[in-house]
Design a protein around this motif. Structure first.
Motif, PDB file in Angstrom:
ATOM      1  N   GLY A  66      16.387 -12.994 114.127  1.00 57.14           N
ATOM      2  CA  GLY A  66      16.852 -13.275 112.651  1.00 57.14           C
ATOM      3  C   GLY A  66      16.326 -12.032 111.727  1.00 57.14           C
ATOM      4  O   GLY A  66      17.421 -11.527 110.452  1.00 57.14           O
ATOM      5  N   GLY A  67      16.073 -10.993 112.402  1.00 57.78           N
ATOM      6  CA  GLY A  67      15.075  -9.735 111.205  1.00 57.78           C
ATOM      7  C   GLY A  67      16.314  -8.598 111.622  1.00 57.78           C
ATOM      8  O   GLY A  67      17.065  -7.899 110.836  1.00 57.78           O
ATOM      9  N   VAL A  68      16.681  -8.831 112.994  1.00 58.25           N
ATOM     10  CA  VAL A  68      18.311  -7.260 113.471  1.00 58.25           C
ATOM     11  C   VAL A  68      19.305  -8.251 112.013  1.00 58.25           C
ATOM     12  O   VAL A  68      20.308  -7.456 111.877  1.00 58.25           O
ATOM     13  N   GLY A  69      19.626  -9.466 111.994  1.00 60.99           N
ATOM     14  CA  GLY A  69      20.597 -10.341 111.161  1.00 60.99           C
ATOM     15  C   GLY A  69      20.370  -9.518 109.944  1.00 60.99           C
ATOM     16  O   GLY A  69      21.033  -9.670 109.235  1.00 60.99           O
ATOM     17  N   LEU A  70      19.252  -9.596 109.553  1.00 66.17           N
ATOM     18  CA  LEU A  70      18.849  -9.345 108.053  1.00 66.17           C
ATOM     19  C   LEU A  70      19.481  -7.580 107.944  1.00 66.17           C
ATOM     20  O   LEU A  70      20.122  -7.251 106.369  1.00 66.17           O
ATOM     21  N   LEU A  71      19.350  -6.994 108.582  1.00 67.52           N
ATOM     22  CA  LEU A  71      19.981  -5.943 109.021  1.00 67.52           C
ATOM     23  C   LEU A  71      21.593  -5.565 108.588  1.00 67.52           C
ATOM     24  O   LEU A  71      21.901  -4.972 107.620  1.00 67.52           O
ATOM     25  N   LEU A  72      21.927  -5.824 109.578  1.00 64.39           N
ATOM     26  CA  LEU A  72      23.258  -6.571 109.417  1.00 64.39           C
ATOM     27  C   LEU A  72      23.547  -6.514 107.369  1.00 64.39           C
ATOM     28  O   LEU A  72      24.811  -5.947 107.323  1.00 64.39           O
ATOM     29  N   GLY A  73      22.921  -7.802 107.576  1.00 61.49           N
ATOM     30  CA  GLY A  73      23.747  -7.826 106.022  1.00 61.49           C
ATOM     31  C   GLY A  73      23.270  -7.489 104.455  1.00 61.49           C
ATOM     32  O   GLY A  73      24.130  -6.584 103.824  1.00 61.49           O
ATOM     33  N   LEU A  74      22.318  -6.884 105.198  1.00 60.09           N
ATOM     34  CA  LEU A  74      22.154  -5.612 103.656  1.00 60.09           C
ATOM     35  C   LEU A  74      22.621  -4.184 104.462  1.00 60.09           C
ATOM     36  O   LEU A  74      23.398  -3.945 103.049  1.00 60.09           O
ATOM     37  N   HIS A  75      23.408  -4.146 104.950  1.00 60.98           N
ATOM     38  CA  HIS A  75      24.203  -2.894 105.372  1.00 60.98           C
ATOM     39  C   HIS A  75      25.576  -3.492 104.663  1.00 60.98           C
ATOM     40  O   HIS A  75      26.184  -2.757 105.081  1.00 60.98           O
ATOM     41  N   TRP A  76      25.854  -4.974 104.853  1.00 62.03           N
ATOM     42  CA  TRP A  76      27.370  -5.292 104.334  1.00 62.03           C
ATOM     43  C   TRP A  76      27.219  -5.649 102.335  1.00 62.03           C
ATOM     44  O   TRP A  76      28.094  -4.978 102.439  1.00 62.03           O
ATOM     45  N   VAL A  77      26.039  -5.686 102.224  1.00 61.86           N
ATOM     46  CA  VAL A  77      25.802  -5.292 101.137  1.00 61.86           C
ATOM     47  C   VAL A  77      26.119  -4.078 100.186  1.00 61.86           C
ATOM     48  O   VAL A  77      26.889  -3.769  99.620  1.00 61.86           O
ATOM     49  N   PHE A  78      25.608  -3.186 101.100  1.00 61.51           N
ATOM     50  CA  PHE A  78      25.502  -1.654 100.570  1.00 61.51           C
ATOM     51  C   PHE A  78      26.759  -1.438 100.886  1.00 61.51           C
ATOM     52  O   PHE A  78      27.723  -0.220 100.355  1.00 61.51           O
ATOM     53  N   PHE A  79      27.530  -1.728 101.944  1.00 64.44           N
ATOM     54  CA  PHE A  79      29.248  -1.773 102.104  1.00 64.44           C
ATOM     55  C   PHE A  79      30.261  -2.377 101.162  1.00 64.44           C
ATOM     56  O   PHE A  79      31.017  -1.551 100.526  1.00 64.44           O
ATOM     57  N   TYR A  80      29.398  -2.996 100.904  1.00 65.10           N
ATOM     58  CA  TYR A  80      31.011  -4.114 100.362  1.00 65.10           C
ATOM     59  C   TYR A  80      30.208  -2.926  98.541  1.00 65.10           C
ATOM     60  O   TYR A  80      31.758  -3.153  97.641  1.00 65.10           O
ATOM     61  N   PHE A 135      36.055  17.181  97.026  1.00 68.80           N
ATOM     62  CA  PHE A 135      36.248  17.357  95.553  1.00 68.80           C
ATOM     63  C   PHE A 135      35.888  15.794  94.753  1.00 68.80           C
ATOM     64  O   PHE A 135      36.500  16.162  93.873  1.00 68.80           O
ATOM     65  N   ASP A 136      35.523  15.054  95.226  1.00 68.47           N
ATOM     66  CA  ASP A 136      35.704  14.099  95.180  1.00 68.47           C
ATOM     67  C   ASP A 136      34.233  13.427  94.174  1.00 68.47           C
ATOM     68  O   ASP A 136      33.054  13.812  94.600  1.00 68.47           O
ATOM     69  N   THR A 137      34.124  12.608  93.189  1.00 69.43           N
ATOM     70  CA  THR A 137      33.217  12.794  92.089  1.00 69.43           C
ATOM     71  C   THR A 137      32.742  11.691  91.643  1.00 69.43           C
ATOM     72  O   THR A 137      31.591  11.307  90.972  1.00 69.43           O
ATOM     73  N   ARG A 138      32.918  10.506  92.877  1.00 70.72           N
ATOM     74  CA  ARG A 138      32.649   9.186  92.269  1.00 70.72           C
ATOM     75  C   ARG A 138      30.855   8.719  93.813  1.00 70.72           C
ATOM     76  O   ARG A 138      31.315   8.772  93.942  1.00 70.72           O
ATOM     77  N   TYR A 139      29.366   9.610  93.098  1.00 70.82           N
ATOM     78  CA  TYR A 139      28.630   9.952  93.459  1.00 70.82           C
ATOM     79  C   TYR A 139      28.337   8.036  94.472  1.00 70.82           C
ATOM     80  O   TYR A 139      28.048   8.368  94.240  1.00 70.82           O
ATOM     81  N   LEU A 140      28.415   7.334  93.084  1.00 74.37           N
ATOM     82  CA  LEU A 140      27.681   6.294  93.516  1.00 74.37           C
ATOM     83  C   LEU A 140      28.147   5.619  94.372  1.00 74.37           C
ATOM     84  O   LEU A 140      27.383   4.869  95.990  1.00 74.37           O
ATOM     85  N   GLY A 141      29.320   5.461  94.615  1.00 71.61           N
ATOM     86  CA  GLY A 141      30.427   4.975  95.616  1.00 71.61           C
ATOM     87  C   GLY A 141      29.798   5.304  97.141  1.00 71.61           C
ATOM     88  O   GLY A 141      30.114   4.680  98.325  1.00 71.61           O
ATOM     89  N   ILE A 142      30.095   7.280  97.343  1.00 73.68           N
ATOM     90  CA  ILE A 142      30.117   7.259  98.542  1.00 73.68           C
ATOM     91  C   ILE A 142      28.655   7.504  98.616  1.00 73.68           C
ATOM     92  O   ILE A 142      27.553   7.416  99.781  1.00 73.68           O
ATOM     93  N   GLY A 143      27.649   7.484  98.278  1.00 71.15           N
ATOM     94  CA  GLY A 143      25.616   7.551  98.128  1.00 71.15           C
ATOM     95  C   GLY A 143      25.615   6.468  99.376  1.00 71.15           C
ATOM     96  O   GLY A 143      25.641   5.890 100.057  1.00 71.15           O
ATOM     97  N   LEU A 144      26.418   4.529  97.829  1.00 70.26           N
ATOM     98  CA  LEU A 144      26.295   3.865  98.827  1.00 70.26           C
ATOM     99  C   LEU A 144      26.689   3.202 100.243  1.00 70.26           C
ATOM    100  O   LEU A 144      26.074   2.578 101.024  1.00 70.26           O
TER     101      LEU A 144
END
Length: 290
Positions: A66-80, A135-144
């Motif tokens: 389940g802990g590994v699954g939470l890692l997956l869930g957090l990855h998805w949150v930042f991805f989306y 040359f991209d300035t959308r830093y929030l999207g890149i950082g996430l």
């Protein structure tokens, strides 16, 4: 080994479609992932119960998976979150850095030497990403997106580390349930700082969520877990650098994201594809020597 590579590339095609759903579904990233994991858990539990393939495991093992699954869930949150803060192209190309993080994190976690060859392949990928976004300035999207790729690397490494002791179906079910429970604990705090007008999806959003949970979650990760039993986490993660190609083509058709495809973009993607080809040839050559 040939079958494993075929399954790997089918799963990459399915993964390429997940970013599109991130743009189509109007819910914020945390709610999107929460519903995705809830629906995937229920659907897969139903499938296993009907097929009488539901296996019980100890509480301690369930916590670990389940802990590994939470890692997956957090990855998805930042991805989306990356996709919603910028666009599909940025979210999926940042995902290409998974191989870079894996090259350093896997030796650290599994206590073995860093592979010079893997580092070189990873630096090629990093160079391709830099070319695309210099040359991209959308830093929030890149950082996430960068945080998302680091979490994806951790998920794949830990998934492989504990996955050999359990069946594919058991791993997937407990990961989905664990991720859902973990996100359920985090979600109230998340929504307090990022409030939304509604937490209930509309009919169209619910349809997209069902497709995302069934085809692009259960189907995708069943394939991925099977592949990880025969192919290294680094090779799997590096091969997933092909995912942006499928996502970007779909995003061009659906969301008119062709503005990303300048000369630097083509060159950067070419470098990323080169790193995948070189790694695949290296693995094939190594297996022939065995």
């Amino acid at each position: 080994m040939k079958d494993a590579f075929i399954k790997l590339h089918i799963s990459i095609i399915l993964a390429g479609a997940t970013g599109i759903f991130g743009k189509l579904i109007s819910l914020n990233e945390a709610l999107l992932v929460w519903y995705r994991m809830m629906l995937a858990s229920l659907l897969f539990l139903l499938v296993l119960s009907v097929g009488k393939r539901l296996n019980r495991i100890s509480f301690g093992d369930a916590l670990r998976i389940g802990g590994v699954g939470l890692l997956l869930g957090l990855h998805w949150v930042f991805f989306y979150g990356s996709i919603k803060a910028s666009n599909v192209s940025i979210g999926v190309v940042c995902f290409s850095l998974v191989g870079f993080f894996t090259a350093f994190l896997e030796p650290l976690i599994n206590c073995h030497r860093v592979s010079f060859k893997e580092v070189v392949f990873s630096l090629l990928t990093l160079f391709g990403v830099v070319l695309i976004f210099h040359f991209d300035t959308r830093y929030l999207g890149i950082g996430l997106g960068i945080i998302s790729s680091a979490l994806a690397a951790l998920f794949t490494i830990t998934n492989k580390k504990i996955g050999n002791n359990y069946s594919t179906s058991t791993m997937l079910l407990y990961e989905m349930v664990g991720g859902f429970i973990g996100l359920s604990c985090i979600l109230p705090f998340y929504l307090r700082y990022f409030p939304v007008s509604t937490i209930v999806p509309g009919l169209l959003d619910f349809t997209y969520l069902l497709l995302l949970a069934s085809v692009c979650t259960i189907g995708l990760y069943l394939l991925q877990i099977q592949v990880l039993k025969k192919i290294s986490a680094f090779t799997v993660n590096l091969s997933y650098n092909l995912e942006p190609i499928y996502s970007i083509i779909l995003a061009m058709l659906l969301f008119s994201e062709a503005k990303e495809l300048n000369a630097a973009f083509y060159i950067g993607l070419g470098v990323i594809i080169l790193s995948v080809i070189l790694q695949t040839l290296s693995v094939i050559r190594s297996n022939k020597k065995i």
